[in-house]
Design a protein around this motif. Structure first.
Motif, PDB file in Angstrom:
ATOM      1  N   VAL C  15       0.832  -1.209   0.000  1.00 32.14           N
ATOM      2  CA  VAL C  15       0.000   0.000   0.000  1.00 32.14           C
ATOM      3  C   VAL C  15       0.861   1.252   0.000  1.00 32.14           C
ATOM      4  N   ALA C  17       0.749   4.532   0.966  1.00 29.23           N
ATOM      5  CA  ALA C  17      -0.110   5.426   1.740  1.00 29.23           C
ATOM      6  C   ALA C  17       0.196   6.885   1.408  1.00 29.23           C
ATOM      7  N   GLU C  36     -10.770  11.364   1.090  1.00 25.04           N
ATOM      8  CA  GLU C  36     -11.641  10.224   1.380  1.00 25.04           C
ATOM      9  C   GLU C  36     -10.942   9.265   2.353  1.00 25.04           C
ATOM     10  N   ASN C  37     -11.673   8.261   2.802  1.00 23.95           N
ATOM     11  CA  ASN C  37     -11.077   7.269   3.698  1.00 23.95           C
ATOM     12  C   ASN C  37      -9.889   6.602   3.021  1.00 23.95           C
ATOM     13  N   ALA C  39      -7.101   7.909   2.215  1.00 28.05           N
ATOM     14  CA  ALA C  39      -6.359   8.764   1.296  1.00 28.05           C
ATOM     15  C   ALA C  39      -4.904   8.925   1.735  1.00 28.05           C
ATOM     16  N   GLY C  40      -4.635   8.720   2.998  1.00 29.42           N
ATOM     17  CA  GLY C  40      -3.257   8.829   3.480  1.00 29.42           C
ATOM     18  C   GLY C  40      -3.023  10.034   4.376  1.00 29.42           C
ATOM     19  N   LYS C  41      -4.084  10.628   4.857  1.00 25.56           N
ATOM     20  CA  LYS C  41      -3.954  11.831   5.679  1.00 25.56           C
ATOM     21  C   LYS C  41      -3.252  11.524   6.999  1.00 25.56           C
ATOM     22  N   SER C  42      -3.780  10.524   7.690  1.00 23.45           N
ATOM     23  CA  SER C  42      -3.182  10.210   8.993  1.00 23.45           C
ATOM     24  C   SER C  42      -1.738   9.792   8.825  1.00 23.45           C
ATOM     25  N   GLN C  84      -6.086  10.854  16.588  1.00 26.37           N
ATOM     26  CA  GLN C  84      -7.544  10.749  16.525  1.00 26.37           C
ATOM     27  C   GLN C  84      -8.099  10.189  17.830  1.00 26.37           C
ATOM     28  N   GLY C 416     -16.077   8.484  10.966  1.00 31.99           N
ATOM     29  CA  GLY C 416     -14.846   8.262  10.227  1.00 31.99           C
ATOM     30  C   GLY C 416     -15.040   7.887   8.781  1.00 31.99           C
TER      31      GLY C 416
HETATM   32  N1  LIG Z   1       0.160   0.774  10.186  1.00 35.59           N
HETATM   33  C1  LIG Z   1      -0.334   0.481   8.965  1.00 35.59           C
HETATM   34  N2  LIG Z   1      -0.055  -0.715   8.408  1.00 35.59           N
HETATM   35  C2  LIG Z   1      -0.522  -1.025   7.184  1.00 35.59           C
HETATM   36  N3  LIG Z   1      -1.270  -0.233   6.447  1.00 35.59           N
HETATM   37  C3  LIG Z   1      -1.593   0.986   6.927  1.00 35.59           C
HETATM   38  C4  LIG Z   1      -1.141   1.387   8.221  1.00 35.59           C
HETATM   39  N4  LIG Z   1      -1.620   2.623   8.478  1.00 35.59           N
HETATM   40  C5  LIG Z   1      -2.324   2.976   7.368  1.00 35.59           C
HETATM   41  N5  LIG Z   1      -2.314   1.986   6.461  1.00 35.59           N
HETATM   42  C6  LIG Z   1      -2.941   2.028   5.134  1.00 35.59           C
HETATM   43  O1  LIG Z   1      -2.496   3.193   4.472  1.00 35.59           O
HETATM   44  C7  LIG Z   1      -3.558   3.804   3.770  1.00 35.59           C
HETATM   45  C8  LIG Z   1      -3.736   5.236   4.235  1.00 35.59           C
HETATM   46  O2  LIG Z   1      -4.230   5.207   5.556  1.00 35.59           O
HETATM   47  P1  LIG Z   1      -4.488   6.504   6.435  1.00 35.59           P
HETATM   48  O3  LIG Z   1      -4.833   6.066   7.783  1.00 35.59           O
HETATM   49  O4  LIG Z   1      -3.345   7.426   6.286  1.00 35.59           O
HETATM   50  O5  LIG Z   1      -5.748   7.130   5.710  1.00 35.59           O
HETATM   51  P2  LIG Z   1      -6.625   8.356   6.134  1.00 35.59           P
HETATM   52  O6  LIG Z   1      -6.581   9.268   5.009  1.00 35.59           O
HETATM   53  O7  LIG Z   1      -6.197   8.859   7.443  1.00 35.59           O
HETATM   54  O8  LIG Z   1      -8.053   7.666   6.207  1.00 35.59           O
HETATM   55  P3  LIG Z   1      -9.264   7.954   7.197  1.00 35.59           P
HETATM   56  O9  LIG Z   1      -9.987   9.109   6.638  1.00 35.59           O
HETATM   57  O10 LIG Z   1     -10.050   6.738   7.096  1.00 35.59           O
HETATM   58  O11 LIG Z   1      -8.698   8.208   8.535  1.00 35.59           O
HETATM   59  C9  LIG Z   1      -4.772   2.938   3.980  1.00 35.59           C
HETATM   60  O12 LIG Z   1      -4.907   2.080   2.885  1.00 35.59           O
HETATM   61  C10 LIG Z   1      -4.438   2.167   5.205  1.00 35.59           C
HETATM   62  O13 LIG Z   1      -5.082   0.912   5.180  1.00 35.59           O
END
Ligand SMILES: Nc1ncnc2c1ncn2[C@@H]1O[C@H](COP(=O)(O)OP(=O)(O)OP(=O)(O)O)[C@@H](O)[C@H]1O
Ligand SMILES: Nc1ncnc2c1ncn2[C@@H]1O[C@H](COP(=O)(O)OP(=O)(O)OP(=O)(O)O)[C@@H](O)[C@H]1O
Ligand SMILES: [Mg+2]
Ligand SMILES: [Mg+2]
Lengths: 387, 358, 490, 312
Positions: C15, C17, C36-37, C39-42, C84, C416
């Protein structure tokens, strides 16, 4: 494997070892062969046989259900027989059932169950196997001597006995030590206050932390309670270890280990001596009878060689004096031993009462072998549980 | 082939463990190949040895089969040792008090063992489910309680007439000994029972709703509740089944091997069951061969001191090193592959924490 | 303090991210991060705060390259992140949380730390008791604790990852005031959210991410529809709930009381009719969830009656209630809803009440594959639950709902989730109404409550302090009801 | 009086072991190998002290053995993501067998022992002196260890970090604590203390080496850690209580012969009871009402005990 029981029918006494090949015998030990106690004494008797006869020993130690969980005593005996053993020594009180079963399954192979009573026709539980004999030493004398050494040495008048589990044999030995100690306390030292003699049982022949009492703790407890001599009745040397530590810290305490003639070496300076078994001569005799084809299953209860207690060729039990015994007391002890030898001293003569006040030996009555072997209670004057 | 990889995963550690054992033997000044040869000969070298090995195999297999069930439910049933002991006690009770023909005695002693082990498992389960006591510690504690109880019975109420020896009780009447063939010690009945148990557990875990639900309970208790699974009942049931199979192992230990109650009737076969299940990756299908290997080591090792001056603890070292290497090697492989953890199949060790948020 | 991220890459296994992210945040501004969910923000924020080490890329702070490869470094550079789920230590006291890994010597000086803590709290008008147990704090208070700590440690860049999902409207108002005050002091704030109106309210600039990449920047104000289009690549229609004819009385709760460790519910009564949607509003931990769990038989009530279609159901366990048509979906999708380590197929087998004792795995796999397609679940029948993203977990949970439900209860149905998934969830839920299923849900999203509910019950400290018709109220009023204002006025 | 002196003395090895295990578990690593590593380090301690005639080297050897075993558990958990219980359990069996195999040449022989040494002045304090200060150096070190460990854990900054690592590693990580490095350090340290405990048996309390010299004492120590609620002082009290039970068993043998052999296993039921009470709603309600009681009664395990922490 080849099974010797298939040849059946022939009585044990007819088994003859070919004189060309050296005798092979099995030695089954309950504890470690280097326990400085009961098991090592048997092991060294086996080595003695190897020396004397050029025989070959097959030995297995730690044969108990905890340490060797996947073999029973009778299986071990069978393994040894399959490896060519013509004689098997089963060396623990604990091995009774295995010994009887092995004897039944291998009627042509001579066996000795040491410390047992199965071949004693006048005993309480004779068993009908004419290939299974018993050998035991008259340790009651050894314990009387040990008791005497303790009685001569104690400063506080308080002696402790570190007991294993409770059975006829151990009660017999506690009582003997007590009789020896009281005799010497009263007769040689002229004391009139009765000796304090306490026994605590740990629950097994040796320590299994968590299940038995801890002999280290018990021995320390004895010293804390004011005893200054500890007589050990267990297979291992904790009593000597603990007394040694206390002595190092400046206390005047002593101990007597048990079973094995080299036991004092761990802490010679506070060791008053050790009563030990010398299984060699009796085992040699049995082995010779197997070689000669004259083996018969008998119950032997062998006494010391009073002319020389420590003659390894002749005596069944012995007593090695320790460095902790003063020269004066050593000669007094010799006097006591001489008295036992010539019969002028016999502590096992009535009147003696059991702990509950019932009569053990009436006034003037001398104990029979049955009365000594099957001791039912501790004696009056001993503190500690009888059962 | 699906079996190739696990096989490879086992082969390399076997070589490693052997190397370690050989090193130890060289250090001890013994001929390593003679020693390893003795291990083989002592375990399968003759009909008698093979039968001894099979006798040990039976109880190891039973304990391990029960553990598959509890591990599946997410439970580290280290108390299996106590459950074997409880089964022994119950079987001994039956053998000592009931009289009957051999066939009846087989059924009754086994039933008693099943019940005894099952109840001991239930006890750990009750502590876990209602007292929130983690099964690792509850189980360990109960094992020691069971051992104490055994010792107490042997030197107390069930002592031999006139003797208070910890060596064991009087032998049971012969009718309650498991029948054997000729002079061999192994009982066909026992072997069949063990084989049936392992097959039953295999199918139960693989193809049934029960197995699936048990896995759900094991992976996530809280979700399982929301799937409508009676959580407590399943946890307790897993303990009962695991305990009952362990109890059956205990029965066979006393009626087919010792023929009396001894202070340590289990012979640590419960603990060995844990090693077997760890090595088997918690899967029923690998239990039988691994248990055979373990039994062979256990029985064969007794020949080492008989023939050469090598302590029989070498067998245990070989076994321990082997399991350790399999675990470490598996972990290392998984790490290298960047894949999900091999040990994932193992339940997470989360001591029961008090509920509430968090 | 200005901040620049250059070409950040971070992957988890296959992935990607973060896939070449560039982002600039100017000093003293509040910068929104949308997407979107998944997307890789966190991930980006965790890289920035040192929680994750990036595969490659640069971080430039006030013109200087820094290596924030550990949280320690990041804090040293003045970058602090509020996760979060606030990363606090529950068994510890508030003050110990405050002190854990603070700079200083060997000895802990709790007394002087207390003074400093109180000073920080006063500055931002937080009322936190330093000796309280952290476990007793609400999510909002835990956030305040973390913010106080980060500021005390000297954070100059503050990252907040979806800070408003767990807190109430008044708490949110307070949080926003704090953030504005901080920005005025020259601090940079990065604000991650799914809620456009919050971003609109706070931020001067926004960055939108999709599938690990930045898809655009925008100066605020920018029309919401344009932002949504950037996020999803297409406009998203929010359909309004169509009014529906309510059915017969279905669920009747009378004088329900529940006693729990930190909360008790007293004398709660409620009647629900078929097809009705009841929203439960309130601060987190005010009793909404406990109430639903009590109705679902997951918590045993201390007193009162619950009837469904006239039948007594109080005290029955959940598994029996499932059979009479009550189902409950928790907020913790992976924690409480799904089973880690089980495949989607196995989940469907588990959830099917008619599964026979011997499972036919081939048929089950086929059925699961069909359900995956029908419910737009991104995953395969043999994917394990934990491999799914949050939105897809929710889809799976909804796909496993039993047919012909009488009452469906849900905690935070769209927490979320991005807007697209949230719409799908509600379209599924609303279609259930047509069979006469009643829905009770708890949410902290006031728009969601107002848009979909017939009636809203406002909880405060285990009691329903008011009950309003959704059509008679607005966000403002509801927000202040939730904060307990009504009570104070009385 | 004397009895109390002995009680302190015989409990000392356990004190080292339980404090060591407490530290390790506080950091989130459960060292289930304790039964084995205690035994192996008792063997190693004795053999090395005997061969070199140096007590110091003996204790060092014990500490190193205990530390290596603990580090192996930490390594397989941290690097290989293996289950701590599984690895610990295997190591328990392996270490027991290794101790037998490697120690066979040194059974029941006399070697160096720690000598008693009273602390000048302090030993003259009435009542207390003879109990606490007529001991050996090892005992005095154990006092310092218990109070030091308590002080470190609950009164210092790094101690708070130690607790954080075992409580919620991802939160600790987000604050800049190097979680896994600390886990290595504390597990290794805990293992070393267990090793010193083992060596204290063979060099001070149960002097010498014999077959399975410390059998079951490791399990008892594990039970005491739980009984001690993961707090060093309470754990040490648990060790003293166990030694007290042994003394009681001896004193009670005469009046209650059946009980004597049961008493040494009491730590296990006691541990179970403790766990039941700790988790009971009843205690929770009590400590909710009187928070000060929490320090006395509470004893929840570190939340993240036994878990693996990954940053990426
Ligand atoms: N520790 C991890 N191990 C494996 N995959 C991860 C890990 N953390 C995030 N991912 C993957 O990386 C991608 C981005 O995740 P991230 O949490 O950054 O999204 P987000 O934008 O914060 O989403 P959300 O709006 O749902 O919080 C996702 O596909 C997620 O499944
Ligand atoms: N939130 C939770 N956290 C941890 N464990 C839990 C939780 N909820 C339930 N459990 C575990 O599941 C077990 C059973 O839970 P629960 O009471 O919900 O079962 P049940 O299916 O309602 O059973 P019964 O109807 O027999 O009471 C509990 O013993 C507990 O260990
Ligand atoms: Mg996110
Ligand atoms: Mg329930």
């Amino acid at each position: 494997g080849e099974d010797t029981s298939e040849t059946t029918a022939a009585p044990a006494t007819t088994t003859t070892a070919s004189s060309a090949e050296p005798l092979k015998f099995g030695m089954i030990l309950v504890g470690p062969q280097n326990d400085r106690g009961w098991s090592q004494a048997h092991f060294e008797a086996g080595q003695y046989l190897e020396e004397q006869l050029g025989a070959e020993m097959i030995v297995l130690d730690k044969v108990n259900s905890a340490d060797l969980p996947d073999k029973t005593v009778d299986q071990v005996a069978q393994d040894m027989i399959n490896r060519g053993a013509q004689l098997v020594f089963l060396t623990s009180d604990d091995m009774r059932d295995g010994a009887l079963l092995a004897a039944e399954l291998n009627p042509t192979v001579p066996m000795i169950w040491s410390s047992g009573d199965s071949a004693w026709a006048e005993g309480e539980a004779p068993a009908p196997f004419d290939n299974l004999g018993n050998i035991m030493g008259r340790m009651e004398f050894g314990k009387m001597i040990a008791g005497c050494a303790a009685g001569l040495t104690t400063q506080t008048g308080s002696i402790a006995y570190l007991g294993p589990l409770i059975n006829d044999e151990t009660r017999r030995l506690v009582n003997s030590a007590f009789l020896g100690a009281s005799y010497c306390w009263e007769n040689y030292r002229g004391e009139t206050t009765p000796l304090e003699f306490t026994v605590n049982w740990i629950g097994f022949w040796f320590n299994i932390p968590g299940f038995t009492l801890d002999p280290t703790q018990v021995a320390n407890g004895f010293l804390d309670a004011g005893a200054d001599v500890i007589i050990s009745g267990i297979d291992t040397t904790e009593a000597l270890d603990v007394a040694g530590q206390a002595a190092d810290a400046g206390e005047s305490v002593w101990a007597l280990p048990y079973d094995f003639d080299g036991a004092c070496e761990l802490k010679p300076e506070i060791c008053l001596g050790v009563p030990y078994f010398n299984w060699g001569p009796a085992y040699l005799e049995v082995a010779q009878s197997v070689i000669d084809g004259t083996f018969t299953a008998t119950w032997q209860w062998n006494g010391p060689d009073w002319t020389d207690l420590n003659n390894k060729e002749t005596t069944a039990i012995g007593f090695v004096k320790g460095d902790g015994l003063s020269a004066d007391n050593a000669s007094t002890l010799d006097q006591f031993i001489a008295g036992l030898a010539d019969g002028s001293i016999n502590p096992l003569v009535g009147p003696l009462n059991y702990q509950d006040g019932s009569t053990y030996l009436a006034d003037g009555e001398t104990a029979t072998d049955q009365q000594i072997w099957y001791t039912k209670q501790l004696l009056e004057g001993v503190t500690g549980p009888s059962e | 082939m699906s079996w190739m990889r696990p096989l490879g995963r086992v082969l390399i550690p076997i070589v490693g463990a052997m190397a370690f054992a050989i090193l130890l033997l060289l250090l001890a000044g013994a001929n390593p190949f003679e020693a390893l040869g003795l291990l083989v000969e002592g375990s399968v070298g003759s009909a008698a040895n093979l039968s001894d090995t099979l006798t040990a195999w039976v109880t190891m297999v039973l304990a391990a089969a029960g553990l598959v069930v509890t591990f599946r439910a997410g439970l580290w049933n280290i108390g299996v040792e106590g459950q074997v002991i409880a089964g022994s006690i119950a079987a001994a009770f039956a053998a000592r008090t009931i009289e009957g023909p051999v066939a009846v005695m087989i059924i009754l002693t086994m039933l008693a063992g099943l019940i005894g082990g099952g109840l001991w498992g239930l006890l750990a389960g009750t502590l876990r489910v209602y007292g929130k006591v983690n099964e690792i510690f509850g189980g360990l504690g109960l094992t020691f309680v069971a051992t104490s109880l055994t010792t107490y019975l042997i030197i107390g109420p069930w002592k031999k007439a006139g003797v208070a020896s910890t060596g064991g009780t009087d032998p049971f009447p012969r009718d309650s000994w498991l029948p054997t063939i000729g002079t061999l010690r192994v009982s066909i009945v026992a072997v069949i029972v063990a084989a049936l148990a392992v097959v039953a557990v295999y199918f139960m875990m693989r193809g049934t709703r029960f197995g699936l639900r048990l896995k759900a309970v094991g992976q996530n208790l809280r979700s399982a509740v929301l799937f409508g699974i009676p959580n407590k009942r399943y946890l307790l049931l897993a303990f009962i089944i695991g305990g009952a199979l362990a109890g059956l192992a205990g029965t066979i230990r006393v009626t087919g091997f010792h023929h009396k109650l001894v202070p340590t009737p289990s012979g640590a076969h419960g603990y060995l069951g844990i090693l077997i299940v760890l090595l088997a990756g918690f899967q029923a299908k690998w239990i039988a061969p691994i248990a055979f290997f373990f039994a062979a080591i256990a029985v064969g090792a007794s020949q080492l001191p008989l023939q050469m001056e090598v302590d029989s603890s070498l067998g245990g070292i070989l076994r321990g090193v082997l399991v350790l290497f399999v675990l470490l090697f598996g972990g290392w492989q998984a790490r290298r592959a960047g894949a999900r953890l091999v040990a994932d199949a193992a339940p997470p060790v989360v001591p029961a924490t008090p509920g509430g948020e968090g | 303090m200005s901040l620049e991220l250059r070409d950040i890459h971070k992957h988890f296994g296959p992935v990607r991210a973060n896939d070449g992210i560039n982002l600039t945040v100017e000093a003293g501004t509040m910068h929104g991060l949308l997407g979107e969910n998944g997307a890789g923000k966190s991930t980006l924020m965790k890289v920035l705060s040192g929680f994750h080490a990036p595969d490659s890329g640069e971080i430039i702070l006030d013109g200087k390259h820094i290596r924030a490869s550990s949280p320690q470094d990041a804090i040293g550079h003045g970058i602090g992140m509020l996760h979060q789920d606030p990363l606090v230590f529950l068994p510890f006291s508030v003050i110990d949380n405050f002190l854990l890994q603070s700079p200083g010597g060997l000895r802990l000086d709790r007394r002087s730390a207390r003074r400093e803590f109180e000073e920080v709290c006063e500055r931002f008008q937080f009322s936190l008791d330093p000796s309280a147990s952290t476990r007793s704090l609400t999510v909002g208070e835990r956030q305040q604790l973390e913010i106080a700590r980060l500021l005390w440690l000297g954070a100059r860049v503050l990252i907040l990852d979806e800070p408003t999902t767990g807190i109430s409207a008044p708490q949110r108002v307070k949080l926003f005031a704090t953030l504005r005050a901080l920005a005025e002091e020259g601090m940079s704030v990065i604000f991650v959210s799914h809620k456009l109106e919050e971003v609109e309210e706070l931020c001067q600039r926004v960055t939108v991410m999709r599938q690990g990449k930045v898809v655009g920047h925008a100066e605020m104000p920018t029309p919401a529809s344009q932002l949504v289009e950037m996020m999803f690549g297409a406009p998203v229609e929010v359909e309004a709930a169509q009014p529906i004819e309510l059915g017969d009385p279905l669920l009747r709760v009378k004088d329900l009381s529940v006693e729990e460790r930190l909360l008790s519910i007293e004398a709660l009564s409620l009647d629900v009719r078929g097809g009705e949607v009841i929203g439960l509003a309130g601060l987190g931990g005010s009793g909404q969830n406990t109430f639903m769990r009590a109705v679902a038989g997951l918590v045993s009530p201390a007193g009162g009656e619950i009837t469904l279609d006239g039948k007594q159901i109080a005290g029955l366990p959940y598994r029996d209630l499932l059979d009479v048509g009550i189902q409950y979906l928790p907020a913790g999708r992976l924690e409480e809803g799904l089973v880690q380590g089980l495949s989607i197929t196995e989940h469907f087998v588990l959830s099917d009440p008619d599964t026979p004792f011997f499972v036919d795995w081939d048929a089950a796999a086929e059925h699961a594959a069909r359900a995956v397609t029908a419910n737009f679940i991104k995953g395969r029948a043999d994917s394990n639950a934990e491999e799914l993203s949050g939105g897809n977990m929710q889809r799976l949970l909804l796909a496993m709902l039993r047919p012909g439900l009488r009452l469906l209860m849900m905690e935070h149905p769209t927490r979320g989730l991005d807007i697209e998934s949230a719409n799908w969830v509600w379209s599924q839920l609303l279609s259930r109404r047509e069979d006469g299923t009643a829905i009770i849900f708890a949410s902290v999203d006031l728009d969601e409550l107002l848009r979909y509910s017939n009636r809203i019950l406002v909880f405060f400290s285990g009691r329903v302090i008011s009950e309003v018709n959704a059509s008679d109220t607005d966000v403002e009023e509801l927000g202040f009801l939730i904060g307990g204002k009504v009570r104070e006025q009385q | 009086m004397n009895e109390l002196n002995t009680l302190i003395f015989t409990a000392t090895p356990l004190v080292f072991a339980v404090v060591g295990e407490t530290i390790s578990e506080k950091a989130g690593v459960i060292n289930l190998s304790m039964e084995g590593s205690l035994m192996l380090s008792a063997m190693a301690g004795f053999v090395i002290a005997f061969e070199t005639n140096s007590l110091l080297l003996g204790f060092l050897a014990g500490a190193i053995v205990g530390m290596l075993v603990a580090l192996l558990i930490a390594f397989s958990s941290i690097r290989l993501k293996l289950n701590q219980v599984a690895v610990g359990f295997v190591l328990f069996q392996l270490c027991v067998d290794l101790s037998t195999f490697l120690g066979n040449g040194h059974v029941r022989i006399a070697g160096p022992t720690v000598q008693a040494w009273s602390i000048p002045l302090l030993k003259d304090i009435p009542v207390i002196g003879p109990i606490f200060f007529e001991q050996n150096l090892l005992v005095y070190v154990s006092y310092l260890l218990v109070f030091g460990a308590w002080w470190y854990m609950f009164r210092t900054r790094p101690g708070l970090g130690l607790q954080g690592v075992g409580e919620r590693p991802e939160a600790a990580h987000s604050r800049g604590i190097q979680v896994n490095r600390l886990r290595y350090i504390y597990t290794g340290l805990g293992g070393a203390l267990i090793g010193i405990g083992g060596a204290s048996y063979s060099l001070s309390v149960k002097i010498g080496w014999s077959f399975q010299h410390t059998r079951n004492l490791g399990w008892i120590a594990l039970a005491i850690v739980i009984f001690g609620g993961w707090q060093p002082i309470r754990a040490a009290m648990g060790a003293y209580l166990f030694a007290g039970l042994l003394t009681a068993a001896q004193l009670l043998q005469e009046p209650l012969p059946d009980l004597a052999q049961v008493l040494p296993t009491i730590p296990f039921p006691l541990m179970i009871l403790t766990l039941v009470v700790i988790y009971s709603d009843w205690l929770r309600r009590l400590t909710d009402r009187f928070p000060t009681l929490r320090a006395v009664f509470a004893g929840e395990p570190p939340t993240a005990i036994g878990t693996v922490f990954e940053t990426d």
